[in-house]
Write a protein that holds these residues in place. Structure first.
Motif, mmCIF file in Angstrom:
data_model
loop_
_atom_site.group_PDB
_atom_site.id
_atom_site.type_symbol
_atom_site.label_atom_id
_atom_site.label_comp_id
_atom_site.label_asym_id
_atom_site.label_seq_id
_atom_site.Cartn_x
_atom_site.Cartn_y
_atom_site.Cartn_z
ATOM 1 N N ARG A 1 15.396 -13.354 -6.530
ATOM 2 C CA ARG A 1 15.857 -14.053 -5.325
ATOM 3 C C ARG A 1 16.076 -13.067 -4.183
ATOM 4 N NH1 ARG A 1 21.584 -15.997 -6.241
ATOM 5 N NH2 ARG A 1 21.790 -13.732 -6.207
ATOM 6 N N ASP A 2 16.730 -11.950 -4.463
ATOM 7 C CA ASP A 2 17.004 -10.969 -3.417
ATOM 8 C C ASP A 2 15.720 -10.350 -2.887
ATOM 9 O OD1 ASP A 2 19.659 -11.514 -3.798
ATOM 10 O OD2 ASP A 2 20.117 -9.663 -4.887
ATOM 11 N N LEU A 3 14.760 -10.143 -3.776
ATOM 12 C CA LEU A 3 13.476 -9.593 -3.338
ATOM 13 C C LEU A 3 12.795 -10.554 -2.375
ATOM 14 C CD1 LEU A 3 10.961 -7.866 -5.737
ATOM 15 C CD2 LEU A 3 10.191 -9.221 -3.809
ATOM 16 N N LEU A 4 12.809 -11.839 -2.717
ATOM 17 C CA LEU A 4 12.216 -12.831 -1.820
ATOM 18 C C LEU A 4 12.911 -12.830 -0.463
ATOM 19 C CD1 LEU A 4 11.614 -15.979 -4.069
ATOM 20 C CD2 LEU A 4 9.869 -14.531 -3.039
ATOM 21 N N HIS B 1 -12.735 -8.188 5.368
ATOM 22 C CA HIS B 1 -11.928 -7.177 6.046
ATOM 23 C C HIS B 1 -10.520 -7.723 6.276
ATOM 24 C CE1 HIS B 1 -15.729 -5.139 6.688
ATOM 25 N NE2 HIS B 1 -16.188 -6.168 7.365
ATOM 26 N N GLN B 2 -10.434 -8.972 6.714
ATOM 27 C CA GLN B 2 -9.138 -9.603 6.915
ATOM 28 C C GLN B 2 -8.404 -9.800 5.595
ATOM 29 O OE1 GLN B 2 -10.382 -13.189 8.868
ATOM 30 N NE2 GLN B 2 -10.406 -12.272 10.915
ATOM 31 N N THR B 3 -9.143 -10.180 4.560
ATOM 32 C CA THR B 3 -8.541 -10.384 3.245
ATOM 33 C C THR B 3 -7.891 -9.111 2.734
ATOM 34 O OG1 THR B 3 -10.091 -12.134 2.642
ATOM 35 C CG2 THR B 3 -9.039 -10.958 0.842
ATOM 36 N N CYS B 4 -8.609 -8.006 2.835
ATOM 37 C CA CYS B 4 -8.075 -6.755 2.299
ATOM 38 C C CYS B 4 -6.917 -6.236 3.154
ATOM 39 C CB CYS B 4 -9.183 -5.713 2.198
ATOM 40 S SG CYS B 4 -9.009 -4.648 0.750
ATOM 41 N N ALA B 5 -6.978 -6.463 4.463
ATOM 42 C CA ALA B 5 -5.862 -6.090 5.326
ATOM 43 C C ALA B 5 -4.620 -6.910 4.985
ATOM 44 C CB ALA B 5 -6.248 -6.282 6.793
ATOM 45 N N GLU B 6 -4.802 -8.194 4.730
ATOM 46 C CA GLU B 6 -3.688 -9.063 4.338
ATOM 47 C C GLU B 6 -3.048 -8.559 3.044
ATOM 48 O OE1 GLU B 6 -3.791 -13.727 4.001
ATOM 49 O OE2 GLU B 6 -4.520 -12.846 2.123
ATOM 50 N N THR B 7 -3.886 -8.243 2.061
ATOM 51 C CA THR B 7 -3.388 -7.724 0.787
ATOM 52 C C THR B 7 -2.609 -6.436 1.000
ATOM 53 O OG1 THR B 7 -5.235 -8.703 -0.413
ATOM 54 C CG2 THR B 7 -4.069 -6.903 -1.495
ATOM 55 N N GLY B 8 -3.139 -5.538 1.821
ATOM 56 C CA GLY B 8 -2.462 -4.281 2.093
ATOM 57 C C GLY B 8 -1.105 -4.484 2.748
ATOM 58 N N ARG B 9 -1.023 -5.406 3.719
ATOM 59 C CA ARG B 9 0.268 -5.684 4.368
ATOM 60 C C ARG B 9 1.293 -6.185 3.353
ATOM 61 N NH1 ARG B 9 -3.118 -7.762 8.401
ATOM 62 N NH2 ARG B 9 -2.915 -9.896 7.592
ATOM 63 N N HIS B 10 0.856 -7.104 2.512
ATOM 64 C CA HIS B 10 1.772 -7.677 1.524
ATOM 65 C C HIS B 10 2.305 -6.601 0.579
ATOM 66 C CE1 HIS B 10 3.442 -10.262 -1.544
ATOM 67 N NE2 HIS B 10 2.620 -9.739 -2.435
ATOM 68 N N LEU B 11 1.410 -5.771 0.048
ATOM 69 C CA LEU B 11 1.848 -4.755 -0.896
ATOM 70 C C LEU B 11 2.737 -3.715 -0.231
ATOM 71 C CD1 LEU B 11 -1.375 -4.286 -3.039
ATOM 72 C CD2 LEU B 11 0.619 -5.705 -3.498
ATOM 73 N N GLN B 12 2.458 -3.379 1.021
ATOM 74 C CA GLN B 12 3.348 -2.450 1.735
ATOM 75 C C GLN B 12 4.733 -3.041 1.894
ATOM 76 O OE1 GLN B 12 1.255 -1.632 5.388
ATOM 77 N NE2 GLN B 12 -0.200 -0.227 4.426
ATOM 78 N N GLN B 13 4.802 -4.321 2.178
ATOM 79 C CA GLN B 13 6.098 -4.973 2.367
ATOM 80 C C GLN B 13 6.906 -5.011 1.071
ATOM 81 O OE1 GLN B 13 5.154 -8.791 4.109
ATOM 82 N NE2 GLN B 13 4.325 -7.863 5.968
ATOM 83 N N VAL B 14 6.286 -5.453 -0.017
ATOM 84 C CA VAL B 14 7.065 -5.551 -1.254
ATOM 85 C C VAL B 14 7.401 -4.164 -1.805
ATOM 86 C CG1 VAL B 14 6.226 -7.863 -1.824
ATOM 87 C CG2 VAL B 14 4.996 -5.869 -2.715
ATOM 88 N N LYS B 15 6.532 -3.191 -1.580
ATOM 89 C CA LYS B 15 6.857 -1.832 -2.007
ATOM 90 C C LYS B 15 8.051 -1.286 -1.235
ATOM 91 C CE LYS B 15 2.502 0.064 -3.766
ATOM 92 N NZ LYS B 15 1.460 1.092 -3.536
ATOM 93 N N ALA B 16 8.099 -1.548 0.067
ATOM 94 C CA ALA B 16 9.229 -1.085 0.876
ATOM 95 C C ALA B 16 10.535 -1.690 0.374
ATOM 96 C CB ALA B 16 8.999 -1.440 2.340
ATOM 97 N N ILE B 17 10.513 -2.962 0.026
ATOM 98 C CA ILE B 17 11.703 -3.617 -0.516
ATOM 99 C C ILE B 17 12.033 -3.037 -1.889
ATOM 100 C CG2 ILE B 17 12.611 -5.825 -1.347
ATOM 101 C CD1 ILE B 17 10.759 -7.105 0.853
ATOM 102 N N GLY B 18 11.012 -2.841 -2.711
ATOM 103 C CA GLY B 18 11.237 -2.308 -4.041
ATOM 104 C C GLY B 18 11.842 -0.918 -4.030
ATOM 105 N N GLU B 19 11.452 -0.081 -3.080
ATOM 106 C CA GLU B 19 12.006 1.274 -3.006
ATOM 107 C C GLU B 19 13.503 1.257 -2.770
ATOM 108 O OE1 GLU B 19 9.751 3.226 -0.004
ATOM 109 O OE2 GLU B 19 7.942 3.436 -1.268
ATOM 110 N N ARG B 20 13.988 0.247 -2.046
ATOM 111 C CA ARG B 20 15.434 0.154 -1.783
ATOM 112 C C ARG B 20 16.206 -0.433 -2.947
ATOM 113 N NH1 ARG B 20 13.689 -2.188 3.147
ATOM 114 N NH2 ARG B 20 14.583 -4.197 2.534
#
Length: 456
Positions: free
Chosen positions: A62-65, A111-130
């Motif tokens: 829940r907190d991750l979301l 190109h858009q698909t892979c950029a979208e995937t990259g944004r998502h993974l960067q976001q959840v990784k940033a949250i996960g690091e904290r």
């Protein structure tokens, strides 16, 4: 799986068969309007002890979301619980044991698909690091028993968890212990849909082999390369499989409707709640004789919901879903839509792909699908070859299809580069699962905890 939050009581009542075919006809688009929708799931684990976080624990699911709000995502609730987040890149939702899924936006090119995937993974990784959380790109939890996994608070999952053991031995494993990558694609007409469906079904074992990434179960090798694919063999035979009727003369929307009317229901969604209708008949619903809602007739949204509860290797709604791939890391998330867009979105490529498989009998297709979970690219195909040989030809067809699309990024590159992870797999003749097994036997010295270093 689908996220529902609103009961559409203003939807039209279904009173004719034409209304059942309507969503499929509505999906028809000219080639110039074809889009790409990519969905991918990942396991969440705690970095300290590798446990799967529960929904409610501090720093849990829940907190991750909710932490995604800092990137502009908005919460979606069910019965007061946050079950998904909506944003510019689609929806982030919960799978039954807390696997996170991005159901991406409908996009024009890879190109858009892979950029979208990259944004998502960067976001959840940033949250996960904290929060001390990380993410694992595999098709199966490598070391968790069912009992060790949490259950997420979604009404449809409660119904499915009760029903699954009645119809198969591995349905709970499918829900709790697996992750996948899928791509959703368009069609121009009923005939175009039928050709794409046939190619997609016949070559779905190829995608399973190329993306095979689930060789461990409860801490040790399980004897399969894609155990996730094996799980589907005994999840629920009435809603899974290779759909032989798709290859019959005259296949089209009407025949798929017949199939879906034969698939037992799971639920009906009313007033924000899921009503258990597991095992009941949509045909009875259309007669006002559904035991779960006696006297009521289905709404258009009930049929759309029902279309999402069958799980064949390829699924038809108002688009086609390619469903055969295990979960994996970032570059393979981009590679799956590249494979299928290349094969299906250019007519020359589509015809060539059909030429690869059109002579296979239904028995040979079934045999290939059954062999691939264990044998991967070494599975035999008709004509004395193995699937690796088909993979080489299919990748060249896909490359030609992507080149013909001519969708360029700002640097002038077309979409063919997204196939390179698959090119490497084919060049080595080694599936991702075989690579993991090799590491387990050598560098890891049987220490499966090392697999957590393979996270996104």
């Amino acid at each position: 799986m689908s996220t529902r939050t609103v009961s559409n009581r203003n939807d039209p009542v279904i009173e004719s068969r034409d209304q059942l075919i309507a969503p499929m006809i509505k999906g028809e688009k000219p080639a110039s309007a074809w889009k790409i929708g990519t969905e991918h799931e990942k396991f969440v684990f705690d970095e300290a002890d590798h446990h799967a976080p529960s929904y409610d624990e501090p720093g849990g699911i829940r907190d991750l979301l909710l932490a995604l709000t800092e990137f502009g995502w908005k919460p979606i609730e069910e019965n007061g619980k946050v079950i998904a987040m909506a944003g510019a890149d689609g929806t982030v939702s919960l799978e039954p044991a807390g696997q996170l899924e991005l159901s991406g936006d409908i996009l024009d090119n890879l190109h858009q698909t892979c950029a979208e995937t990259g944004r998502h993974l960067q976001q959840v990784k940033a949250i996960g690091e904290r929060t001390g959380k990380s993410f694992l790109g595999l098709g199966l939890w490598p070391d968790k028993t069912r009992a060790e996994l949490p259950i997420m608070p979604k009404g449809r999952y409660e119904i499915m968890l009760r029903h699954m053991p009645r119809v198969g031995t591995m349905g709970l494993d499918m829900m709790l212990r697996t992750c996948t990558i899928q791509v959703n694609l368009d069609y121009a007409s009923e005939a175009d849909m039928a050709q794409k469906f046939r190619v997609g079904l016949a070559l779905q074992p190829l995608a399973t082999a190329l993306f095979a990434n689930s060789p461990f179960l409860e801490g040790k090798p399980n004897g399969y390369l894609s155990y996730r694919s094996h799980i589907w063999s005994d999840t629920d035979p009435q809603r899974t499989g290779m759909l032989p009727f798709v290859f019959e003369d005259g296949f089209g929307y009407d025949r798929y409707v017949d199939y879906m009317l034969d698939v037992p229901m799971y639920f009906v969604f009313r007033d924000g709640k899921y009503i258990d209708a597991a095992g009941q008949s949509f045909r009875d619903f259309m007669k006002g004789e559904l035991p779960a809602l006696p006297g009521e007739l289905p709404l258009a949204s009930d049929w759309v919901d029902h279309l999402s509860t069958a799980f064949p290797e390829v699924r038809l709604k108002s688009f086609l879903e390619m469903r055969g791939a295990d979960g994996g890391p970032w570059n393979r998330i981009c590679a799956l839509p590249a494979l299928w867009v290349g094969l299906l979105y250019d007519q020359t490529a589509l015809d060539a792909a059909w030429d690869l498989v059109k002579h296979w009998s239904m028995e040979e297709r079934e045999a290939l699908r059954n062999a691939v979970p264990k044998l991967g690219l070494k599975a035999p195909v008709p004509g004395g070859q193995v699937l690796l040989d088909v993979a080489k030809e299919a990748l060249e067809i896909a490359r030609g299809g992507l080149a013909a699309r001519g969708r360029l990024n700002e640097s002038g590159d077309n979409e063919t580069g997204f196939l390179w992870p698959l090119d490497e797999i084919v060049a080595r003749g080694e599936t991702p699962a075989e690579r993991l097994l090799r590491l387990y036997d050598t560098e890891w010295r049987g220490n499966l905890s090392r697999i957590y270093e393979e996270s996104f």
